[in-house]
Design a protein around this motif. Structure first.
Motif, mmCIF file in Angstrom:
data_model
loop_
_atom_site.group_PDB
_atom_site.id
_atom_site.type_symbol
_atom_site.label_atom_id
_atom_site.label_comp_id
_atom_site.label_asym_id
_atom_site.label_seq_id
_atom_site.Cartn_x
_atom_site.Cartn_y
_atom_site.Cartn_z
ATOM 1 N N GLU A 1 0.827 -1.213 0.000
ATOM 2 C CA GLU A 1 0.000 0.000 0.000
ATOM 3 C C GLU A 1 0.855 1.254 0.000
ATOM 4 O O GLU A 1 0.558 2.244 -0.675
ATOM 5 N N GLN A 2 1.964 1.224 0.763
ATOM 6 C CA GLN A 2 2.879 2.374 0.766
ATOM 7 C C GLN A 2 3.488 2.603 -0.623
ATOM 8 O O GLN A 2 3.604 3.734 -1.098
ATOM 9 N N LEU A 3 3.893 1.477 -1.267
ATOM 10 C CA LEU A 3 4.448 1.619 -2.625
ATOM 11 C C LEU A 3 3.406 2.183 -3.592
ATOM 12 O O LEU A 3 3.712 3.041 -4.443
ATOM 13 N N LYS A 4 2.183 1.698 -3.487
ATOM 14 C CA LYS A 4 1.140 2.213 -4.373
ATOM 15 C C LYS A 4 0.890 3.691 -4.131
ATOM 16 O O LYS A 4 0.697 4.475 -5.072
ATOM 17 N N LYS A 5 0.897 4.092 -2.859
ATOM 18 C CA LYS A 5 0.708 5.521 -2.564
ATOM 19 C C LYS A 5 1.836 6.352 -3.153
ATOM 20 O O LYS A 5 1.622 7.439 -3.693
ATOM 21 N N LYS A 6 3.096 5.822 -3.000
ATOM 22 C CA LYS A 6 4.236 6.560 -3.575
ATOM 23 C C LYS A 6 4.099 6.694 -5.093
ATOM 24 O O LYS A 6 4.349 7.751 -5.673
ATOM 25 N N VAL A 7 3.702 5.583 -5.736
ATOM 26 C CA VAL A 7 3.552 5.628 -7.201
ATOM 27 C C VAL A 7 2.455 6.614 -7.597
ATOM 28 O O VAL A 7 2.611 7.414 -8.533
ATOM 29 N N LYS A 8 1.314 6.568 -6.883
ATOM 30 C CA LYS A 8 0.231 7.504 -7.201
ATOM 31 C C LYS A 8 0.655 8.944 -6.985
ATOM 32 O O LYS A 8 0.347 9.839 -7.772
ATOM 33 N N LYS A 9 1.404 9.161 -5.890
ATOM 34 C CA LYS A 9 1.872 10.514 -5.614
ATOM 35 C C LYS A 9 2.821 10.994 -6.700
ATOM 36 O O LYS A 9 2.763 12.138 -7.157
ATOM 37 N N LYS A 10 3.725 10.078 -7.123
ATOM 38 C CA LYS A 10 4.677 10.436 -8.173
ATOM 39 C C LYS A 10 3.955 10.738 -9.488
ATOM 40 O O LYS A 10 4.280 11.706 -10.197
#
Length: 747
Positions: free
Chosen positions: A565-574
Motif C-alpha cells: 500500500e505504501q508503494l502504491k501511494k508513492k507511485v500515485k503521488k509520483k
C-alpha cells in the motif's frame, strides 16, 4: 465546345448565297456571319448571358467567350495528366454509372494506395531505400492487397535487377495527380448522357488506343460506316469489272505507282526529311503566322478619325498642345483641353481667346533668347516689349524677321490687316509650331528642362533606395523565417528526446517496482502454495502447519500488505506530481505561444504599415515624376509600325501611321481591351506594345472613363445654357474654349 443546358451548342452556318464583297456582321469568337443586324445583336446578347458551361472543367454561369477560355485553359492542364495512369483510369471510367464527383473520389482513393505499370516509385530493398519502376501488378482485385513486380534502377536510371514486392514497401514522393486534374481529364476523355444515372463512355479514339472493349450496342454508327464502305467498294469493283471486261481488278503496288523502289532498279531514290529548328519567339512581326494551338486574337478596333483640324495637321497640333501642357507654368499659360484647342483653331466667327493667349505666351518666351531679342530690337527701334493689346503687330513683326521663314507673307499681311479668323487652320498650326520651335532654344525653357532633369534624377534615386530597402527587408524576413523553422524543428527534436528519456526512466522505475513486488510475493508470502492440486490461502489452517505458525504468517502478510500500500501511494503521488508538472509545462508553453503570436501580430502589423507607407511614397514619387516629364514618347509600335501615344492630360489613346500622315484615336475602355487582345505576343513590336499597354491599362482606362464623364457634363451645361437663353431671350453665356481665361498671365 461550350455546353448549353448540358448539350453541345451547334453554331449557325453561313448563308449559302453569300457574296465575297458583301457587308456582313461577324461574331468575333465564333466566326458566325449575319446579314441582319438585329439577328447579330440578339445572338451577341444570347452569348453574353451566363447560361454556358465549360465542357472540360464543368464551371457554370459563364458567358460563351468565358467558357471558351475556360475550356482552352483546362485542356492545357489536362495535357499534364500522367500518361501511365491514362489507361487504368479510363478503364475505371468506362461504363461507370457514378456521377463525376463520386467517380473522382473513388478513383483518387484507389490510386492513392495502388501503383500502375511504368510508374517510378521508391521501394525498400534489403532495409535500404531505392528507386524502382513498376513492371507488373498481381492481385488487382479491390479487396486483396496487390503484389508488384519491380525493376530496380541505379542513379543513372539503368536496370540493375527485378524482384516482387508488396505495396507496404512502396511509396511515392507525391500524389501523381490532383482531384481537379482528374476531373478535367475525365470530362475531356469521356462523355455521359443527359440523365443522372447514364453511364460514362470513353471516346472511341482513346478506347482503341488503350484497348478498352466497347460493347456492340455502343457502336452502331461505326459498323454502319464500315458496311457502307464495303458496299461502296464492291460497287466500284463491279463497275470497273463491267467497264474493262475482265474478271478482276488488281491494284498496283505503291512502288509501281510512285516509281520508287522498283525491282531491278540499281539506283534507289531516298527522300531525306529535314526537320526545321524550333522557332524562338518573339520574331519579326511580319513573319509571325498563327497556328492551330495559338489562342484566338481579337479583331482590332478601327480608330476614330473625327478630328476638327485636317489630318495632316494633327501631329503638329498634338506636339504644340503637349508642349504647352508640359511647360505651362514656365510660359505663364493656364492649362486647357485638347478639344478646346482644336475648336479654337477652327473658330471663324471671331478671335478665340485661348489661341490669342497661347500666341502671346509663346512669343514672350521665344524672345527670352538673346539672339532673337537683339534681332527683334533692331527691327522695332521704338517698342521692344510685347503686350496683349498689340499682339497682331508683335506677331507679324516677329514672323517677318529674317530668321523666321516658315510663314508666308500673304498670311502675315492678313493678320496685320485684322483677318486672323480667315486664316486657314493649317496656317494657324504652322504659326504656333514656329513659335514653339523658337521657344525650345529660349533660356527659360532650357533652365526649366535642366531643373526637371536634375529633380527627376533625385526622385529616381529615392525610388531606387526604397526598392533596395524593400528587397533587403524581404531577404531578412526569409532568413528569419528559415531560422525560426530550424529552431522549431530542433526544439521538437529536443522535446522528443527528453520525452523518450523520461519515458524510459519511468519504465525502468516501474519495472524495478514490479520486481520488488515480485520479490515480496515470492519471499514474504510463504503461506501461498499448492497441496495436492489445491491452493490454501491466507488464514486457512493447514493440517501440516499449527496455530503458531499461522499467527506468524498473518503478521508477515499484514506487513507485506502495508508495504504494498505504501508503494502504491508513492507511485500515485509520483504520477500526480508528474501530471501537475506536465500541466504546468503546458500552461507555460501556451502562455509563451500566445505571447509569441501577439508579438508576431504586432510585428506583422508594423511590417504591413511600413509596406503601405513605402507604397504610398512610391506612388507619390511616380506622380512627381509625371509632373517633371520633359519629353513624351510613344508606348510602342504594332506589326505595321503604327505608333501609339498616350498623354497624361488627355483621355484618349492616339494612333499614328508610319509616315505620320494619318492619325486616329481610341476613346472607350472596350476598344482598349480589344486592342490589347488583338496584339500577338510572338512578334517583337507587338509584344513590347502589349506589355506597355497592360502596365498602364488601369491608368489609361481611368482616363478614358473620366473624359467620357466630363464630356457628358460639359454637353449638359452647354444645353442648359442654350435653353435658358432661349427662354429669357438673352445672349447665351460663353462656355468651353470661348470662356477660357489665362489666370497665370501677369500683364
Amino acid at each position: 465546345m461550350p455546353l448549353f443546358k448540358r448539350k453541345p451548342y451547334v453554331l449557325r452556318k453561313p448563308p449559302k448565297d453569300l457574296l465575297p464583297d458583301e457587308d456582313v456582321f461577324k461574331v468575333r469568337f465564333t466566326k458566325e456571319v449575319f446579314r441582319d443586324y438585329k439577328e447579330y445583336l440578339s445572338c451577341m446578347k444570347f452569348y453574353r448571358r451566363r447560361l454556358w458551361t465549360c465542357k472540360v472543367s464543368g464551371k457554370t454561369n459563364l458567358t460563351y467567350e468565358e467558357a471558351l477560355v475556360s475550356e482552352r485553359k483546362a485542356t492545357e492542364k489536362v495535357q499534364q495528366f500522367p500518361k501511365e495512369f491514362m489507361g487504368p483510369v479510363l478503364r475505371m471510367v468506362h461504363l461507370s454509372p457514378l456521377r463525376v464527383d463520386e467517380l473522382v473520389d473513388r478513383i483518387y482513393k484507389i490510386f492513392k494506395e495502388r501503383f500502375v505499370p511504368g510508374e517510378e516509385v521508391t521501394g525498400v530493398q534489403d532495409e535500404a531505400l531505392g528507386t524502382c519502376r513498376i513492371l507488373k501488378v498481381f492481385n488487382q482485385e479491390e479487396d486483396r492487397s496487390p503484389l508488384y513486380e519491380v525493376a530496380w534502377l541505379d542513379d543513372e536510371g539503368r536496370k540493375t535487377g527485378t524482384s516482387q514486392i508488396v505495396a507496404e514497401n512502396l511509396r511515392r514522393k507525391k500524389q501523381p495527380f490532383s482531384r481537379v486534374l482528374l476531373k478535367a481529364f475525365i470530362r475531356e476523355s469521356a462523355s455521359s448522357g443527359l440523365s443522372r444515372n447514364s453511364a460514362w463512355s470513353v471516346h472511341e479514339k482513346l478506347a482503341r488506343k488503350f484497348k478498352i472493349p466497347i460493347p456492340v450496342a455502343e457502336r452502331p454508327k461505326v459498323a454502319a460506316k464500315k458496311q457502307s464502305k464495303r458496299n461502296l467498294s464492291s460497287e466500284k469493283f463491279e463497275v470497273s469489272k463491267v467497264a474493262n471486261g475482265i474478271q478482276g481488278v488488281r491494284k498496283r503496288k505503291r512502288s509501281e505507282a510512285t516509281g520508287v523502289g522498283r525491282k531491278g532498279d540499281s539506283k534507289r531514290q531516298h527522300v531525306e526529311r529535314v526537320i526545321p529548328p524550333p522557332i524562338r519567339y518573339p520574331i519579326e512581326d511580319t513573319q509571325v503566322k498563327l497556328s492551330a494551338n495559338d489562342p484566338p486574337l481579337h479583331d482590332r478596333p478601327v480608330p476614330a478619325t473625327d478630328f476638327v483640324v485636317p489630318v495632316e495637321c494633327t501631329g503638329d497640333m498634338l506636339m504644340v498642345w503637349d508642349f504647352c501642357c508640359l511647360f505651362g507654368k514656365t510660359l505663364l499659360l493656364s492649362p486647357f483641353l485638347l478639344e478646346d484647342f482644336e475648336k479654337s483653331l477652327d473658330y471663324r466667327e471671331g478671335e478665340a481667346p485661348l489661341l490669342l493667349e497661347m500666341i502671346h505666351s509663346l512669343l514672350r518666351a521665344a524672345l527670352t533668347d538673346p539672339t532673337l531679342r537683339d534681332e527683334f530690337q533692331q527691327k522695332r527701334k521704338k517698342r521692344v516689349e510685347v503686350t496683349m493689346a498689340k499682339w497682331k503687330d508683335d506677331l507679324c513683326d516677329f514672323l517677318e524677321l529674317p530668321s523666321q521663314q516658315g510663314v508666308s507673307s500673304n498670311v502675315i499681311s492678313m493678320i496685320r490687316k485684322g483677318y486672323f479668323k480667315q486664316v486657314k487652320v493649317s496656317e494657324k498650326v504652322n504659326i504656333v509650331q514656329t513659335l514653339v520651335n523658337n521657344c525650345l532654344n529660349s533660356g527659360i525653357i532650357r533652365n526649366q528642362i535642366d531643373e526637371n532633369i536634375a529633380e527627376y534624377q533625385l526622385i529616381v534615386a529615392q525610388k531606387r533606395e526604397i526598392e533596395a530597402l524593400e528587397v533587403k527587408q524581404r531577404k531578412e524576413e526569409k532568413e528569419l523565417l528559415k531560422q525560426q523553422r530550424a529552431e522549431q524543428a530542433n526544439g521538437r527534436g529536443v522535446e522528443n528526446g527528453e520525452q523518450v528519456e523520461q519515458r524510459l526512466e519511468n519504465g525502468e522505475g516501474e519495472d524495478d517496482e514490479d520486481e520488488d513486488d515480485e520479490e515480496l510475493t515470492e519471499d514474504k508470502h510463504p503461506t501461498v502454495w499448492k497441496v495436492k492440486g489445491k491452493r490454501n490461502s491466507y488464514g486457512n489452517h493447514s493440517p501440516v502447519n499449527n496455530g503458531v505458525s499461522g499467527d506468524k504468517e498473518n503478521k508477515h502478510v499484514s506487513a507485506s500488505r502495508s508495504r504494498q500500500e505504501q508503494l502504491k501511494k508513492k507511485v500515485k503521488k509520483k504520477l500526480a506530481e508528474e501530471k501537475e508538472k506536465e500541466k504546468e509545462r503546458q500552461r507555460v508553453e501556451e502562455q509563451k505561444k500566445r505571447k509569441g503570436e501577439a508579438d508576431a501580430l504586432v510585428v506583422r502589423k508594423l511590417q504591413e504599415q511600413k509596406v503601405s507607407e513605402r507604397q504610398k511614397k512610391l506612388e507619390q514619387l511616380d506622380r512627381e515624376l509625371e509632373k517633371l516629364c520633359v519629353l513624351t514618347v510613344p508606348l510602342g509600335k504594332d506589326r505595321d509600325h503604327n505608333r501609339f501615344w498616350f498623354f497624361n492630360r488627355e483621355g484618349r489613346l492616339f494612333v499614328e501611321s508610319e509616315d505620320s500622315t494619318h492619325w486616329g484615336y481610341y476613346a472607350g475602355k472596350e476598344e482598349l481591351d480589344a486592342l490589347i487582345g488583338s496584339l500577338n505576343v510572338k512578334g517583337i513590336r507587338e509584344k513590347a506594345l502589349r506589355k506597355q499597354l497592360e502596365t498602364y491599362q488601369v491608368k489609361i482606362s481611368n482616363a478614358l472613363q473620366k473624359r467620357s464623364k466630363e464630356l457628358a457634363q460639359r454637353y449638359a451645361v452647354e444645353e442648359a445654357s442654350v435653353r435658358r437663353s432661349e427662354r429669357v431671350r438673352t445672349a447665351p453665356r460663353l462656355t468651353g474654349f470661348l470662356a477660357y481665361v489665362n489666370k497665370l498671365r501677369t500683364s
